[in-house]
Design a protein around this motif. Sequence first.
Motif, PDB file in Angstrom:
ATOM      1  N   UNK A  20       0.822  -1.217   0.000  1.00 35.34           N
ATOM      2  CA  UNK A  20       0.000   0.000   0.000  1.00 35.34           C
ATOM      3  C   UNK A  20       0.849   1.258   0.000  1.00 35.34           C
ATOM      4  N   UNK A  21       0.276   2.348  -0.532  1.00 34.84           N
ATOM      5  CA  UNK A  21       0.845   3.687  -0.452  1.00 34.84           C
ATOM      6  C   UNK A  21      -0.021   4.494   0.510  1.00 34.84           C
ATOM      7  N   UNK A  22       0.629   5.141   1.483  1.00 33.47           N
ATOM      8  CA  UNK A  22      -0.093   5.948   2.470  1.00 33.47           C
ATOM      9  C   UNK A  22       0.358   7.404   2.344  1.00 33.47           C
ATOM     10  N   UNK A  23      -0.586   8.267   1.997  1.00 32.10           N
ATOM     11  CA  UNK A  23      -0.300   9.681   1.745  1.00 32.10           C
ATOM     12  C   UNK A  23      -0.769  10.527   2.927  1.00 32.10           C
ATOM     13  N   UNK A  24       0.003  11.568   3.234  1.00 31.31           N
ATOM     14  CA  UNK A  24      -0.365  12.483   4.308  1.00 31.31           C
ATOM     15  C   UNK A  24       0.289  13.841   4.049  1.00 31.31           C
ATOM     16  N   UNK A  25       0.100  14.754   4.986  1.00 26.02           N
ATOM     17  CA  UNK A  25       0.776  16.055   4.951  1.00 26.02           C
ATOM     18  C   UNK A  25       1.036  16.476   6.385  1.00 26.02           C
ATOM     19  N   UNK A  26       2.195  17.058   6.621  1.00 27.52           N
ATOM     20  CA  UNK A  26       2.654  17.379   7.974  1.00 27.52           C
ATOM     21  C   UNK A  26       2.961  18.872   8.074  1.00 27.52           C
ATOM     22  N   UNK A  27       2.574  19.458   9.196  1.00 23.55           N
ATOM     23  CA  UNK A  27       3.004  20.821   9.541  1.00 23.55           C
ATOM     24  C   UNK A  27       3.305  20.828  11.035  1.00 23.55           C
ATOM     25  N   UNK A  28       4.463  21.343  11.392  1.00 28.54           N
ATOM     26  CA  UNK A  28       4.839  21.374  12.801  1.00 28.54           C
ATOM     27  C   UNK A  28       4.846  20.004  13.447  1.00 28.54           C
ATOM     28  N   UNK A  29       5.240  18.984  12.690  1.00 30.02           N
ATOM     29  CA  UNK A  29       5.315  17.602  13.173  1.00 30.02           C
ATOM     30  C   UNK A  29       3.950  16.997  13.469  1.00 30.02           C
ATOM     31  N   UNK A  30       2.879  17.630  12.981  1.00 27.99           N
ATOM     32  CA  UNK A  30       1.544  17.100  13.177  1.00 27.99           C
ATOM     33  C   UNK A  30       0.861  16.902  11.829  1.00 27.99           C
ATOM     34  N   UNK A  31       0.103  15.816  11.650  1.00 25.39           N
ATOM     35  CA  UNK A  31      -0.665  15.662  10.411  1.00 25.39           C
ATOM     36  C   UNK A  31      -1.703  16.774  10.280  1.00 25.39           C
ATOM     37  N   UNK A  32      -1.860  17.291   9.066  1.00 24.11           N
ATOM     38  CA  UNK A  32      -2.861  18.337   8.823  1.00 24.11           C
ATOM     39  C   UNK A  32      -3.954  17.852   7.883  1.00 24.11           C
ATOM     40  N   UNK A  33      -3.845  16.635   7.404  1.00 26.65           N
ATOM     41  CA  UNK A  33      -4.900  16.024   6.595  1.00 26.65           C
ATOM     42  C   UNK A  33      -5.086  14.594   7.074  1.00 26.65           C
ATOM     43  N   UNK A  34      -6.222  14.009   6.732  1.00 19.99           N
ATOM     44  CA  UNK A  34      -6.456  12.607   7.047  1.00 19.99           C
ATOM     45  C   UNK A  34      -5.678  11.747   6.068  1.00 19.99           C
ATOM     46  N   UNK A  35      -4.939  10.789   6.603  1.00 17.06           N
ATOM     47  CA  UNK A  35      -4.145   9.901   5.755  1.00 17.06           C
ATOM     48  C   UNK A  35      -5.042   9.093   4.831  1.00 17.06           C
ATOM     49  N   UNK A  36      -4.598   8.920   3.584  1.00 19.43           N
ATOM     50  CA  UNK A  36      -5.310   8.042   2.657  1.00 19.43           C
ATOM     51  C   UNK A  36      -4.397   6.887   2.272  1.00 19.43           C
ATOM     52  N   UNK A  37      -4.994   5.732   2.084  1.00 16.64           N
ATOM     53  CA  UNK A  37      -4.251   4.523   1.726  1.00 16.64           C
ATOM     54  C   UNK A  37      -4.777   3.981   0.405  1.00 16.64           C
ATOM     55  N   UNK A  38      -3.854   3.707  -0.534  1.00 13.15           N
ATOM     56  CA  UNK A  38      -4.203   3.220  -1.861  1.00 13.15           C
ATOM     57  C   UNK A  38      -3.302   2.027  -2.172  1.00 13.15           C
ATOM     58  N   UNK A  39      -3.844   0.919  -2.701  1.00 16.79           N
ATOM     59  CA  UNK A  39      -2.989  -0.197  -3.116  1.00 16.79           C
ATOM     60  C   UNK A  39      -1.925   0.257  -4.094  1.00 16.79           C
ATOM     61  N   UNK A  40      -0.714  -0.277  -3.955  1.00 22.32           N
ATOM     62  CA  UNK A  40       0.429   0.240  -4.711  1.00 22.32           C
ATOM     63  C   UNK A  40       0.421  -0.159  -6.183  1.00 22.32           C
ATOM     64  N   UNK A  41      -0.166  -1.306  -6.515  1.00 20.88           N
ATOM     65  CA  UNK A  41      -0.099  -1.799  -7.895  1.00 20.88           C
ATOM     66  C   UNK A  41       1.341  -1.809  -8.403  1.00 20.88           C
ATOM     67  N   UNK A  42       2.213  -2.365  -7.577  1.00 18.97           N
ATOM     68  CA  UNK A  42       3.642  -2.303  -7.846  1.00 18.97           C
ATOM     69  C   UNK A  42       4.122  -3.110  -9.027  1.00 18.97           C
TER      70      UNK A  42
END
Length: 398
Positions: A20-42
């Motif tokens: 899986x690929x897990x996407x997020x965004x960080x500001x000040x060492x804290x997540x600022x969006x809800x993480x999303x998980x998508x199968x990698x299809x590697x």
Amino acid sequence: MNNYNQDPRIVMTLDAGGTNFRFSAIRGCQPVVKEITIPSNGDNLERCLDIISEGFAWIKTKCPAPPSAISFAFPGPADYSSGVIGDLVNLPAFRGGIALGPMLEDKFKLPVFINNDADLFAYGEAIAGFLPYVNGLLEKAGSRKHCKNLLGVTIGTGLGGGIVCNGDLFTGDNSMAGEIWAMRNKLNPMTSAEEGASLRAVRNIYAREKGIALSEAPNPYVIEKIALGEEAGDKNAALEAYRRLGEVAGDAIANALTLIDGLVVIGGGIAKGSKLFMPALIDELNGVLLGSNGNHQLRRRASTAFNLEEPSQLEKFLRGEARELIVPGSNRKIIYDALHRVGVGISRLGTSEAVAIGAYHCALQRLDGNGLKFRADADRFGAGKQCAVEVLSAGSCV
């Protein structure tokens, strides 16, 4: 001092695993969006690259302000400094070299920084997770011991390792330090340790012990529930699968600790089943070797390993063996802790969040053009997400 827990910049992050690929965004060492998980299809390069682009595009729309950079974890081998991913085992579509970093720079018009996934996991846990957590406990217990080194181990689709030494992320000359997956499998020396310590290893062993075809074996998370008595199945086979994983992982970690001599933090998809494999892992760390004549035993490692998830072992680790010694030729006394020890535990941040915090720090260090070393502060640990950075040395991150 740069205090990144107060920094207003946003960095988009990705924890890229073989599944899986897990996407997020960080500001000040804290997540600022809800993480999303998508199968990698590697195994499908075009689809895999589309998923990476689409994931970051979606995260960008959710950021409360424009991001300053993209910084993420990707398995090796890779030329991380140039953003080129090499011939991956668990993502087979990336063969021959894929210029992933430059592709994302062109698409998003942002600086892009890529590092090894296990390296960033170890870095995040050293900054704001397991390392300051343990040091905070030692301080509260009145111990003079203070830990500065950390081996981060991820067990999931593969087996990964990352090394933090006295605040520096150690990557090696080819960004290949800490590659414990390539150590020998203790139980099958002609294969790698990864073949004995990974999600597929659990499934393979369960099928073999139960005497069924691999295609009939449940997924490793079901096997974990079988071992815990929460699902129907062959409990003995499930327990043996996790015991063997602990033995192989413990052997690889024991070899690594002869060079690193630090705390060990374990993350990845297998970490939830730690109570199933940790006893075998600790037994391996505290094992013995035979002398040349076979008649006497030697401790495999000079220091004793403790499972810090087990209360009685944690208490012994924190207490140590403090002794009062008189300095020869004087009346002066000193305190000596005679218990040489290392602690092993489970991620305090969660694997993806640790990776994201490590990626966040690496990105801001590069953007600032500073040679930086983190300072893990136990007083700031709190819920495991506070961090501080101090300008001390050059080149902590690739």
